[in-house]
Motif scaffolding. Structure first.
Motif, PDB file in Angstrom:
ATOM      1  N   GLY A 199       9.423  62.280  54.161  1.00 22.93           N
ATOM      2  CA  GLY A 199       8.935  61.203  53.313  1.00 22.93           C
ATOM      3  C   GLY A 199       9.638  61.121  51.973  1.00 22.93           C
ATOM      4  O   GLY A 199       9.959  60.029  51.497  1.00 22.93           O
ATOM      5  N   LEU A 200       9.902  62.272  51.363  1.00 23.13           N
ATOM      6  CA  LEU A 200      10.562  62.285  50.053  1.00 23.13           C
ATOM      7  C   LEU A 200      11.994  61.792  50.141  1.00 23.13           C
ATOM      8  O   LEU A 200      12.410  60.896  49.394  1.00 23.13           O
ATOM      9  CB  LEU A 200      10.522  63.690  49.468  1.00 23.13           C
ATOM     10  N   ILE A 201      12.771  62.367  51.052  1.00 21.11           N
ATOM     11  CA  ILE A 201      14.179  61.961  51.126  1.00 21.11           C
ATOM     12  C   ILE A 201      14.296  60.515  51.583  1.00 21.11           C
ATOM     13  O   ILE A 201      15.197  59.789  51.147  1.00 21.11           O
ATOM     14  CB  ILE A 201      14.990  62.907  52.038  1.00 21.11           C
ATOM     15  N   ALA A 202      13.354  60.051  52.408  1.00 21.34           N
ATOM     16  CA  ALA A 202      13.392  58.651  52.837  1.00 21.34           C
ATOM     17  C   ALA A 202      13.137  57.728  51.652  1.00 21.34           C
ATOM     18  O   ALA A 202      13.815  56.701  51.493  1.00 21.34           O
ATOM     19  CB  ALA A 202      12.361  58.407  53.932  1.00 21.34           C
ATOM     20  N   GLY A 203      12.158  58.074  50.807  1.00 19.43           N
ATOM     21  CA  GLY A 203      11.886  57.246  49.647  1.00 19.43           C
ATOM     22  C   GLY A 203      13.043  57.217  48.670  1.00 19.43           C
ATOM     23  O   GLY A 203      13.416  56.164  48.143  1.00 19.43           O
ATOM     24  N   VAL A 204      13.644  58.386  48.425  1.00 21.85           N
ATOM     25  CA  VAL A 204      14.794  58.472  47.524  1.00 21.85           C
ATOM     26  C   VAL A 204      15.969  57.677  48.089  1.00 21.85           C
ATOM     27  O   VAL A 204      16.639  56.913  47.375  1.00 21.85           O
ATOM     28  CB  VAL A 204      15.186  59.943  47.293  1.00 21.85           C
ATOM     29  N   ALA A 205      16.234  57.851  49.386  1.00 19.22           N
ATOM     30  CA  ALA A 205      17.358  57.145  50.012  1.00 19.22           C
ATOM     31  C   ALA A 205      17.127  55.646  50.060  1.00 19.22           C
ATOM     32  O   ALA A 205      18.066  54.852  49.890  1.00 19.22           O
ATOM     33  CB  ALA A 205      17.582  57.687  51.422  1.00 19.22           C
ATOM     34  N   ALA A 206      15.882  55.227  50.287  1.00 17.15           N
ATOM     35  CA  ALA A 206      15.579  53.794  50.310  1.00 17.15           C
ATOM     36  C   ALA A 206      15.790  53.169  48.943  1.00 17.15           C
ATOM     37  O   ALA A 206      16.203  52.011  48.830  1.00 17.15           O
ATOM     38  CB  ALA A 206      14.146  53.571  50.784  1.00 17.15           C
ATOM     39  N   TRP A 207      15.512  53.934  47.882  1.00 18.31           N
ATOM     40  CA  TRP A 207      15.735  53.402  46.535  1.00 18.31           C
ATOM     41  C   TRP A 207      17.222  53.294  46.220  1.00 18.31           C
ATOM     42  O   TRP A 207      17.707  52.252  45.786  1.00 18.31           O
ATOM     43  CB  TRP A 207      15.048  54.265  45.474  1.00 18.31           C
ATOM     44  N   PHE A 208      17.973  54.363  46.443  1.00 18.80           N
ATOM     45  CA  PHE A 208      19.395  54.349  46.101  1.00 18.80           C
ATOM     46  C   PHE A 208      20.205  53.497  47.075  1.00 18.80           C
ATOM     47  O   PHE A 208      21.210  52.898  46.677  1.00 18.80           O
ATOM     48  CB  PHE A 208      19.950  55.767  46.052  1.00 18.80           C
ATOM     49  N   ALA A 255       9.909  56.877  60.815  1.00 15.17           N
ATOM     50  CA  ALA A 255      10.363  55.997  59.736  1.00 15.17           C
ATOM     51  C   ALA A 255      11.351  56.702  58.806  1.00 15.17           C
ATOM     52  O   ALA A 255      12.407  56.143  58.477  1.00 15.17           O
ATOM     53  CB  ALA A 255       9.155  55.464  58.954  1.00 15.17           C
ATOM     54  N   PRO A 256      11.075  57.944  58.363  1.00 10.89           N
ATOM     55  CA  PRO A 256      12.082  58.644  57.565  1.00 10.89           C
ATOM     56  C   PRO A 256      13.410  58.826  58.288  1.00 10.89           C
ATOM     57  O   PRO A 256      14.475  58.718  57.675  1.00 10.89           O
ATOM     58  CB  PRO A 256      11.419  59.997  57.277  1.00 10.89           C
ATOM     59  N   PHE A 257      13.356  59.082  59.581  1.00  9.28           N
ATOM     60  CA  PHE A 257      14.593  59.285  60.341  1.00  9.28           C
ATOM     61  C   PHE A 257      15.444  58.020  60.346  1.00  9.28           C
ATOM     62  O   PHE A 257      16.672  58.079  60.163  1.00  9.28           O
ATOM     63  CB  PHE A 257      14.277  59.711  61.774  1.00  9.28           C
TER      64      PHE A 257
END
Length: 330
Positions: A199-208, A255-257
């Motif tokens: 969840g964390l890396i997905a949120g960070v990646a979705a932002w950047f 979803a994160p994947f």
């Protein structure tokens, strides 16, 4: 404006592997993350940044100072504040930090909470959950066992489930840390993010979204994202090691994947010894107390598994501090 790096850009994972389509991915956009930031404002802290000096300076985002001691408060508040909650209250399965966040958010918003945790839960995290007044059930050896018990509870009561990582509202909430970080810091070329369920890396990646490199870091003994990227789809992995209570997801979220396939450059795996060394180094160099999962991203740099280019601006998210083990004793 980004400076040119001497290292050639890494090939994106999207170009190397078939993308697993998932509609949830479409719901996590920078606009959704900005909306989440507005929703949770006043309920979470704006955590500080700090530059760790050395031959190659490292920009740290000190999210371990977040309310509840980890980034999880962001996703918990965003979800709880944007979904209907039944009279049965809310429920969550957690290795510890998500449970603390959901229980804290529920108490703040006037809901009852029932939290399911596995036997490996850290005592500090268990105590923090109980301190909120939430009902806590310790069940099974791993997170997956706690989640099975949660499903039975939901079937019996109709309580609202607050997902730990595989839900767009959770991911959008976690992504607010990247939005905040970018506004606090000069443009970063590469950021390192610890990975549990994603969840964390997905949120960070979705932002950047490709504007900044996002590199995941997992323990060698709990590496569900690396295994999924190798297989081309989420798969089950064995889980163990010093960070299993926070990074020990058996399977990466769907979803994160999907987001990781598009926007995460790669995943670095680190041994337990490197994680513990990172905890100790953060204490001695900056008096930062981080739990194993919270220090895992820093371990990728400290261990030399990643060597920054000469002009590369790198950042590390220190994501959790819920531990009873003093780093100076490691």
């Amino acid at each position: 404006m980004k400076r040119a790096l001497k290292r050639p850009p890494l090939t994106s994972l999207a170009a190397r592997r078939p993308i697993v389509q998932n509609r949830d991915m479409d719901h996590v956009t920078p606009e959704k993350i900005e909306a989440a930031a507005t929703t949770i404002a006043g309920h979470v802290r704006k955590t500080p940044t700090f530059t760790l000096d050395g031959p190659h300076p490292i920009a740290l985002k000190l999210e371990h100072l977040q309310r509840t001691g980890s980034f999880k408060a962001r996703g918990a508040f965003n979800t709880l504040m944007t979904i209907p909650v039944s009279p049965a209250g809310v429920t969550a399965a957690s290795g510890g930090n998500h449970g603390v966040a959901v229980a804290t958010a529920a108490a703040a918003l006037g809901h009852t909470a029932t939290i399911f945790v596995p036997e490996i839960v850290n005592p500090a995290k268990l105590a923090a959950i109980k301190a909120t007044g939430a009902t806590v059930h310790i069940t099974g050896a791993r997170y997956s066992d706690a989640y099975d018990a949660l499903r039975q509870h939901v079937d019996q009561t109709g309580a609202a489930v607050i997902e730990a990582y595989d839900h767009p509202k959770t991911i959008a909430g976690q992504g607010t840390v990247a939005l905040e970080w970018e506004r606090q810091s000069d443009a970063l070329d590469t950021v390192f993010i610890a990975v549990g369920g994603g969840g964390l890396i997905a949120g960070v990646a979705a932002w950047f979204a490709g504007r900044t490199r996002v590199i995941g870091v997992e323990p060698e003994t709990s590496c569900c994202l690396a295994a999924a990227l190798d297989a081309g789809e989420p798969v089950d992995v064995d889980v163990s090691g010093v960070a299993a209570d926070s990074l020990g997801a058996r399977r990466i979220g769907a979803a994160p994947f999907a987001i990781a396939q598009q926007h995460v450059e790669r995943v670095i795996r680190v041994p337990d010894e490197a994680i513990q060394a990172a905890q100790k180094d953060l204490w001695h160099r900056a008096r930062i107390v981080a739990e194993p999962g919270g220090a895992a991203a820093y371990a990728a740099l400290l261990s030399g598994r990643y060597q920054p280019a000469e002009a590369e601006r790198v950042g590390v998210l220190i994501c959790g501090a819920n531990t009873q083990t003093a780093p100076w004793t490691l």
